[in-house]
Design a protein around this motif. Structure first.
Motif, PDB file in Angstrom:
ATOM      1  N   ALA A 467     -22.398  13.819  66.435  1.00  0.00           N
ATOM      2  CA  ALA A 467     -22.113  12.995  65.272  1.00  0.00           C
ATOM      3  C   ALA A 467     -23.119  12.314  65.245  1.00  0.00           C
ATOM      4  CB  ALA A 467     -21.329  12.186  65.855  1.00  0.00           C
ATOM      5  N   ALA A 468     -24.637  11.738  65.388  1.00  0.00           N
ATOM      6  CA  ALA A 468     -25.184  10.794  64.590  1.00  0.00           C
ATOM      7  C   ALA A 468     -26.282  12.071  64.572  1.00  0.00           C
ATOM      8  CB  ALA A 468     -26.237  10.382  65.821  1.00  0.00           C
ATOM      9  N   THR A 469     -26.045  12.606  64.503  1.00  0.00           N
ATOM     10  CA  THR A 469     -27.511  13.981  64.620  1.00  0.00           C
ATOM     11  C   THR A 469     -27.267  14.492  62.657  1.00  0.00           C
ATOM     12  OG1 THR A 469     -28.098  14.761  65.947  1.00  0.00           O
ATOM     13  CG2 THR A 469     -28.663  16.096  64.032  1.00  0.00           C
ATOM     14  N   LEU A 470     -25.199  14.704  62.887  1.00  0.00           N
ATOM     15  CA  LEU A 470     -25.102  14.894  61.173  1.00  0.00           C
ATOM     16  C   LEU A 470     -24.967  13.965  60.240  1.00  0.00           C
ATOM     17  CD1 LEU A 470     -21.438  16.936  62.734  1.00  0.00           C
ATOM     18  CD2 LEU A 470     -23.786  18.225  61.863  1.00  0.00           C
ATOM     19  N   SER A 471     -24.732  12.415  60.497  1.00  0.00           N
ATOM     20  CA  SER A 471     -24.493  11.723  60.045  1.00  0.00           C
ATOM     21  C   SER A 471     -25.803  10.750  59.258  1.00  0.00           C
ATOM     22  CB  SER A 471     -24.658  10.253  60.345  1.00  0.00           C
ATOM     23  OG  SER A 471     -25.292   9.708  61.969  1.00  0.00           O
ATOM     24  N   ARG A 472     -27.550  11.857  59.390  1.00  0.00           N
ATOM     25  CA  ARG A 472     -29.166  12.004  59.490  1.00  0.00           C
ATOM     26  C   ARG A 472     -29.151  13.004  58.551  1.00  0.00           C
ATOM     27  NH1 ARG A 472     -30.028  11.519  65.322  1.00  0.00           N
ATOM     28  NH2 ARG A 472     -30.041   9.261  65.706  1.00  0.00           N
ATOM     29  N   LEU A 473     -28.150  13.570  58.478  1.00  0.00           N
ATOM     30  CA  LEU A 473     -28.974  14.808  56.913  1.00  0.00           C
ATOM     31  C   LEU A 473     -29.068  13.867  55.640  1.00  0.00           C
ATOM     32  CD1 LEU A 473     -26.657  17.677  58.337  1.00  0.00           C
ATOM     33  CD2 LEU A 473     -29.048  17.370  58.631  1.00  0.00           C
ATOM     34  N   PRO A 474     -29.613  14.646  55.128  1.00  0.00           N
ATOM     35  CA  PRO A 474     -30.001  13.928  54.091  1.00  0.00           C
ATOM     36  C   PRO A 474     -28.435  14.660  53.078  1.00  0.00           C
ATOM     37  CG  PRO A 474     -31.474  15.154  53.706  1.00  0.00           C
ATOM     38  CD  PRO A 474     -30.579  15.233  54.944  1.00  0.00           C
ATOM     39  N   GLY A 475     -27.331  13.772  52.554  1.00  0.00           N
ATOM     40  CA  GLY A 475     -25.501  13.754  51.631  1.00  0.00           C
ATOM     41  C   GLY A 475     -24.717  13.672  51.983  1.00  0.00           C
ATOM     42  N   VAL A 476     -25.036  13.028  53.353  1.00  0.00           N
ATOM     43  CA  VAL A 476     -24.010  12.307  54.474  1.00  0.00           C
ATOM     44  C   VAL A 476     -24.002  11.273  54.610  1.00  0.00           C
ATOM     45  CG1 VAL A 476     -23.209  12.156  56.838  1.00  0.00           C
ATOM     46  CG2 VAL A 476     -24.195  14.066  55.920  1.00  0.00           C
ATOM     47  N   ALA A 477     -22.948  10.761  54.114  1.00  0.00           N
ATOM     48  CA  ALA A 477     -22.239   9.584  53.727  1.00  0.00           C
ATOM     49  C   ALA A 477     -21.826   8.568  55.351  1.00  0.00           C
ATOM     50  CB  ALA A 477     -21.291   8.894  52.985  1.00  0.00           C
ATOM     51  N   GLN A 478     -20.877   9.165  56.107  1.00  0.00           N
ATOM     52  CA  GLN A 478     -20.259   9.258  57.360  1.00  0.00           C
ATOM     53  C   GLN A 478     -20.133  10.125  58.963  1.00  0.00           C
ATOM     54  OE1 GLN A 478     -18.296   5.090  57.507  1.00  0.00           O
ATOM     55  NE2 GLN A 478     -16.379   6.712  58.609  1.00  0.00           N
ATOM     56  N   ALA A 482     -13.868  12.056  67.627  1.00  0.00           N
ATOM     57  CA  ALA A 482     -13.554  11.108  69.374  1.00  0.00           C
ATOM     58  C   ALA A 482     -14.772  10.340  69.760  1.00  0.00           C
ATOM     59  CB  ALA A 482     -12.912  12.497  69.935  1.00  0.00           C
ATOM     60  N   ALA A 483     -15.937  10.349  69.641  1.00  0.00           N
ATOM     61  CA  ALA A 483     -16.834   9.816  70.014  1.00  0.00           C
ATOM     62  C   ALA A 483     -17.050   8.630  68.688  1.00  0.00           C
ATOM     63  CB  ALA A 483     -18.170  10.234  70.447  1.00  0.00           C
ATOM     64  N   GLY A 484     -17.036   8.642  67.880  1.00  0.00           N
ATOM     65  CA  GLY A 484     -16.811   7.075  66.503  1.00  0.00           C
ATOM     66  C   GLY A 484     -17.595   8.145  65.917  1.00  0.00           C
ATOM     67  N   SER A 485     -17.431   6.954  64.777  1.00  0.00           N
ATOM     68  CA  SER A 485     -18.115   6.507  63.503  1.00  0.00           C
ATOM     69  C   SER A 485     -19.581   6.741  63.554  1.00  0.00           C
ATOM     70  CB  SER A 485     -17.451   6.309  62.195  1.00  0.00           C
ATOM     71  OG  SER A 485     -15.471   6.421  62.357  1.00  0.00           O
ATOM     72  N   TYR A 486     -20.514   6.770  62.579  1.00  0.00           N
ATOM     73  CA  TYR A 486     -21.881   6.975  62.728  1.00  0.00           C
ATOM     74  C   TYR A 486     -22.482   7.633  60.958  1.00  0.00           C
ATOM     75  CZ  TYR A 486     -21.690   7.974  67.582  1.00  0.00           C
ATOM     76  OH  TYR A 486     -21.258   7.620  69.288  1.00  0.00           O
ATOM     77  N   ALA A 487     -23.344   6.302  60.517  1.00  0.00           N
ATOM     78  CA  ALA A 487     -23.757   6.827  59.313  1.00  0.00           C
ATOM     79  C   ALA A 487     -25.514   6.313  59.974  1.00  0.00           C
ATOM     80  CB  ALA A 487     -23.587   5.362  58.870  1.00  0.00           C
ATOM     81  N   ARG A 488     -26.098   7.322  58.877  1.00  0.00           N
ATOM     82  CA  ARG A 488     -27.845   7.088  59.624  1.00  0.00           C
ATOM     83  C   ARG A 488     -27.852   6.946  61.004  1.00  0.00           C
ATOM     84  NH1 ARG A 488     -26.235   4.171  55.005  1.00  0.00           N
ATOM     85  NH2 ARG A 488     -26.604   4.037  53.104  1.00  0.00           N
ATOM     86  N   GLY A 489     -27.376   7.471  61.302  1.00  0.00           N
ATOM     87  CA  GLY A 489     -27.774   8.093  63.110  1.00  0.00           C
ATOM     88  C   GLY A 489     -26.916   6.718  63.778  1.00  0.00           C
ATOM     89  N   GLU A 490     -26.246   5.779  63.056  1.00  0.00           N
ATOM     90  CA  GLU A 490     -25.241   4.453  63.742  1.00  0.00           C
ATOM     91  C   GLU A 490     -24.403   4.596  63.847  1.00  0.00           C
ATOM     92  OE1 GLU A 490     -28.113   2.022  65.549  1.00  0.00           O
ATOM     93  OE2 GLU A 490     -30.303   3.276  64.733  1.00  0.00           O
ATOM     94  N   ARG A 491     -24.027   4.126  65.091  1.00  0.00           N
ATOM     95  CA  ARG A 491     -22.686   3.630  65.399  1.00  0.00           C
ATOM     96  C   ARG A 491     -21.836   2.819  64.286  1.00  0.00           C
ATOM     97  NH1 ARG A 491     -18.936   4.820  70.956  1.00  0.00           N
ATOM     98  NH2 ARG A 491     -16.905   3.582  70.202  1.00  0.00           N
ATOM     99  N   THR A 492     -21.028   3.059  63.976  1.00  0.00           N
ATOM    100  CA  THR A 492     -20.441   1.917  62.857  1.00  0.00           C
ATOM    101  C   THR A 492     -18.573   1.540  62.794  1.00  0.00           C
ATOM    102  OG1 THR A 492     -19.833   3.335  60.983  1.00  0.00           O
ATOM    103  CG2 THR A 492     -22.112   2.604  61.437  1.00  0.00           C
ATOM    104  N   GLY A 493     -18.237   2.400  63.986  1.00  0.00           N
ATOM    105  CA  GLY A 493     -16.845   2.348  64.033  1.00  0.00           C
ATOM    106  C   GLY A 493     -16.496   3.150  65.585  1.00  0.00           C
ATOM    107  N   ASP A 494     -14.929   2.595  66.139  1.00  0.00           N
ATOM    108  CA  ASP A 494     -14.884   3.530  67.397  1.00  0.00           C
ATOM    109  C   ASP A 494     -14.311   4.640  67.023  1.00  0.00           C
ATOM    110  OD1 ASP A 494     -15.168   0.303  68.214  1.00  0.00           O
ATOM    111  OD2 ASP A 494     -12.969   0.556  67.577  1.00  0.00           O
ATOM    112  N   GLY A 495     -14.505   5.661  68.699  1.00  0.00           N
ATOM    113  CA  GLY A 495     -13.870   7.449  68.607  1.00  0.00           C
ATOM    114  C   GLY A 495     -12.037   7.022  67.622  1.00  0.00           C
ATOM    115  N   GLU A 496     -11.802   8.177  68.015  1.00  0.00           N
ATOM    116  CA  GLU A 496     -10.190   8.455  66.733  1.00  0.00           C
ATOM    117  C   GLU A 496      -9.431   9.664  68.456  1.00  0.00           C
ATOM    118  OE1 GLU A 496      -9.108   9.868  63.112  1.00  0.00           O
ATOM    119  OE2 GLU A 496     -11.011   8.668  62.814  1.00  0.00           O
ATOM    120  N   PRO A 497      -8.450   8.774  69.051  1.00  0.00           N
ATOM    121  CA  PRO A 497      -8.683   9.065  70.469  1.00  0.00           C
ATOM    122  C   PRO A 497      -7.856  10.850  69.881  1.00  0.00           C
ATOM    123  CG  PRO A 497      -7.626   7.829  71.156  1.00  0.00           C
ATOM    124  CD  PRO A 497      -8.626   7.494  69.459  1.00  0.00           C
ATOM    125  N   ALA A 498      -7.064  11.097  68.949  1.00  0.00           N
ATOM    126  CA  ALA A 498      -6.247  11.776  68.216  1.00  0.00           C
ATOM    127  C   ALA A 498      -7.052  13.165  67.821  1.00  0.00           C
ATOM    128  CB  ALA A 498      -5.605  11.109  67.012  1.00  0.00           C
TER     129      ALA A 498
END
Length: 736
Positions: A467-478, A482-498
């Motif tokens: 997820a962190a790798t994908l968040s570094r791609l040009p054009g990706v905002a977030q 399940a392991a958390g929310s990421y933006a620009r390679g940094e974790r910005t929120g908790d994961g979603e068990p669902a």
């Protein structure tokens, strides 16, 4: 009733050969014209009744590629996770303050619950129920989003669910929050009625305009009215035949628009061919019965070949596995059948009963052999000069085609006044991203690490790194996982068990594009996501991926479509002319007219030239579907005029054996009619430039340009130049 003349045969003289079948048909239609007209009236009434029943049964369609990766990803999301991509969005605007104010937050949660409680809605989430993510909040804090998933086919969603959901949400919360609807499903729900209004408005312009042009050309009111009635007949027959098709498959509601446009145009064209030949036969001194039979024999044969070429050009759309485009093949072929039937079977009976009303009161004076004959002679004296100059001019007009850039259709096909367009404009200008356009990644194998029995996501290390790798791609905002929310390679929120499947087997991630990526071509981002290595086997879906797969499927099959279209029409022209060179020349010239059309739509609609006068918004790309449709329709209509011109040239060549004389005489006899028919058809299509939906404008403007280029420069200059240069080879391998 005029009797069919017979000539006594002198004893011992050889009997005359029997008349051709079409001439026999002409005489039959003369003898039984009252019966034919009565049956035609009954057929029209029955067709109109069936047509009225067909219109409500036409269905809506989506841009989908069955069996593609995105299609399988969507099925996995629904079947394994009971979720999917949101397809409707509601823009909530704070009346006072911002979306984080307690009163507005409470209203937002209430509106989210209201959406979720609406029958037919599977999921609803919002800025206030998802932990206040930045992607669902505008930069100025005045707006926030509610995203909704409504499962079902397009007819059910746009015809049943949204008409109830949108007004209910539109009530907002008085004095606290206002609500507007947007998203892909709402955009295309608003597109359909606007497109229908565009066609109705255009038809109101077209009918009086066409009548005036026909009267100017034919100089008789009845003669001008009958081709228009024939066009209406062709429309009714086309829709009636679609009623039969609907028993076996779905047909898109947009096919109705093509039926109306082509029905009128082909009905008029084919009737003009027959009327012109009837006048010519009468002018030569033949009795009415002989004139009608001659018109059926010669013009009727031309109409049948023309109808076959147009139908064959549209039939190649069956090679594409998309119901949306196949619908246009059904509609086009059906309306061609109606146009051919009315011109070959019904019009001769009308001429037999009221032929005098179709004859000019006085012949127009023509100096010498006339303008077209003189032009043909001048061109054939210097074929390289005239042909080279015309080719160079057409190539210059076609040159913008080299910059063709296929993209995706979005809300900007609607006018700025459309509510859904206004909603999307606010989102585009004020939000960093739009979650309805998220790319969904579905793991099809058990992810490494999985989830602990306590539900702790910390063990899902490979997922978090992915997820962190994908968040570094040009054009990706977030990226949400399940392991958390990421933006620009940094974790910005908790994961979603669902986002984990049962017992930790399987997971899915959302890659939310930035507004900048969406403003360009999100298909490039889809390609980047698919190229990023994943720690598990996965499928990539979501709306951008669906559009990417749809476009890729069309482009992949485009060579097959072109090969079929060129091959089938080549065979048909060979059957008519018994020549190999003439069909090849016709194919090359028609490709040149298509180049002019595509050059025009790239220059106007992709690059945005004339966007002010026409009132549309250019996006820098063209959706692939409409150009493919235009390709097939324009090629068929170009062959329409090619068949008519070649039939006259071949007729003269069979009579004289001189190619140069045949070309000049054929052009003299057919060019005025081709120019008139082309001008009328171009005016009919040009009326759609007044549309409010941009792809309707593109269809109308592009087709008008193609028809004009084909009926003037190509037929008047390039055809005689090419035939003069080929000389006797034109007719190879024919004998004599």
């Amino acid at each position: 009733m005029t009797a069919v003349p017979t000539r006594p045969c002198r004893e011992g003289a050889a009997k005359a050969p029997p008349p051709p079948r079409l001439r026999k048909l002409g005489y039959f239609l003369v003898r039984r014209h009252r019966l034919v007209l009565s049956l035609a009236l009954l057929a029209f009434v029955a067709a109109a009744a069936l047509a009225a029943g067909a219109v409500p049964r036409l269905s809506l369609a989506r841009f989908e590629a069955p069996g593609s990766e995105s299609d399988r990803a969507q099925a996995e999301l629904v079947n394994r996770f009971q979720t999917g991509s949101p397809d409707v969005v509601f823009l909530v605007t704070a009346v006072k303050g911002g979306v984080d104010d307690p009163a507005v937050a409470a209203a937002g949660r209430e509106l989210t619950a209201r959406a979720k409680a609406t029958p037919g809605v599977a999921e609803a989430a919002s800025y206030w129920t998802r932990g206040n993510p930045a992607t669902l909040r505008s930069g100025d804090g005045r707006h926030a989003l509610i995203v909704v998933r409504v499962p079902g086919d397009a007819d059910h969603v746009r015809g049943t669910i949204l008409p109830a959901l949108v007004p209910r949400m539109g009530e907002g919360v008085a004095g606290v929050a206002a609500v507007r609807a947007g998203g892909g499903e709402e955009v295309f729900r608003q597109t359909v009625p606007l497109a229908r209004q565009d066609f109705v408005r255009a038809e109101l312009v077209i009918f009086p305009l066409v009548f005036a042009l026909l009267w100017w050309y034919l100089r008789r009111a009845v003669a001008a009215l009958v081709p228009i009635l024939a066009g209406v007949f062709a429309m009714a027959v086309g829709l009636a035949l679609l009623r039969g098709v609907l028993v076996f498959t779905d047909v898109s509601t947009f096919a109705l628009n093509l039926t109306l446009a082509m029905g009128l145009g082909l009905g008029i064209d084919y009737c003009l061919f027959v009327i012109a030949r009837f006048r010519e036969e009468t002018k030569a001194g033949r009795e009415r019965a002989d004139a009608v039979a001659g018109a059926v024999e010669h013009a009727g044969r031309t109409v049948i070949f023309s109808g076959l070429t147009v139908a064959a050009s549209l039939a190649v759309l069956f090679a594409l596995p998309f119901g949306f485009l196949r619908s246009f093949a059904y509609a086009g072929i059906a309306v061609v059948v109606g146009g051919v039937a009315v011109a070959v079977l019904v019009l001769p009976a009308v001429l037999a009963s009221a032929g005098g009303a179709f004859l000019p009161r006085r012949e127009r004076s023509v100096r010498g052999e006339g303008f077209w004959h003189g032009l043909a002679v001048r061109v054939m004296r210097r074929p390289l000069l005239y042909g080279g100059a015309a080719t160079a001019a057409l190539l210059v007009l076609a040159s913008p085609f080299l910059g063709l850039n296929f993209g995706t259709a979005d809300d900007r096909i609607l006018p700025p006044s459309a509510p859904a367009r206004q909603t999307q404009d606010v989102i585009r200008q004020n939000f960093p991203a739009e979650e309805t356009d998220a790319i969904q990644i579905v793991a099809t194998s058990t992810p490494p690490g999985g989830v602990s029995e306590s539900g702790d996501m910390s063990e899902a290390g490979d997922i978090s790194r992915y997820a962190a790798t994908l968040s570094r791609l040009p054009g990706v905002a977030q990226v949400d996982s399940a392991a958390g929310s990421y933006a620009r390679g940094e974790r910005t929120g908790d994961g979603e068990p669902a986002r984990f499947g049962p017992a930790g087997r399987g997971t899915w991630l959302s890659v939310v594009p930035s507004a900048q990526a969406l403003a360009g071509d999100p298909v490039d981002l889809v390609a980047a996501v698919r190229a990023t290595p994943a720690p598990f086997e996965r499928l990539v879906g979501g709306y951008p991926a669906e559009l990417a797969d749809y476009r890729a499927s069309i482009v992949e099959r485009l060579p097959l479509v072109l090969a079929l279209m060129l091959g089938v029409t080549f065979v048909l022209l060979f059957a008519m002319t018994r020549s190999l060179l003439i069909p090849l020349k016709a194919t090359l010239l028609n490709v040149l007219s298509l180049g002019v059309m595509f050059g025009a739509i790239v220059w106007i609609f992709q690059e945005g030239n004339l966007s002010g006068p026409l009132g549309f918004t250019a996006t820098g790309t063209l959706d692939a579907s409409i150009p493919i449709l235009m390709l097939c329709v324009a090629y068929g209509l170009s062959m329409d005029y090619e068949v008519f011109l070649l039939s006259r040239i071949k007729e003269e060549y069979d009579r004289t054996g001189d190619t140069t004389r045949a070309v000049a005489a054929g052009l003299r006899k057919s060019a005025p009619l081709i120019s008139a028919a082309g001008g009328i058809l171009a005016a009919s299509f040009a009326a759609y430039a007044t549309a409010s939906v941009s792809f309707v404008q593109m269809l109308g403007v592009g087709m008008a340009i193609a028809v004009l280029a084909d009926a003037t420069v190509i037929r008047a200059i390039l055809v005689p130049a090419a035939m003069r240069l080929a000389g006797p080879l034109n007719w190879w391998p024919r004998k004599g």
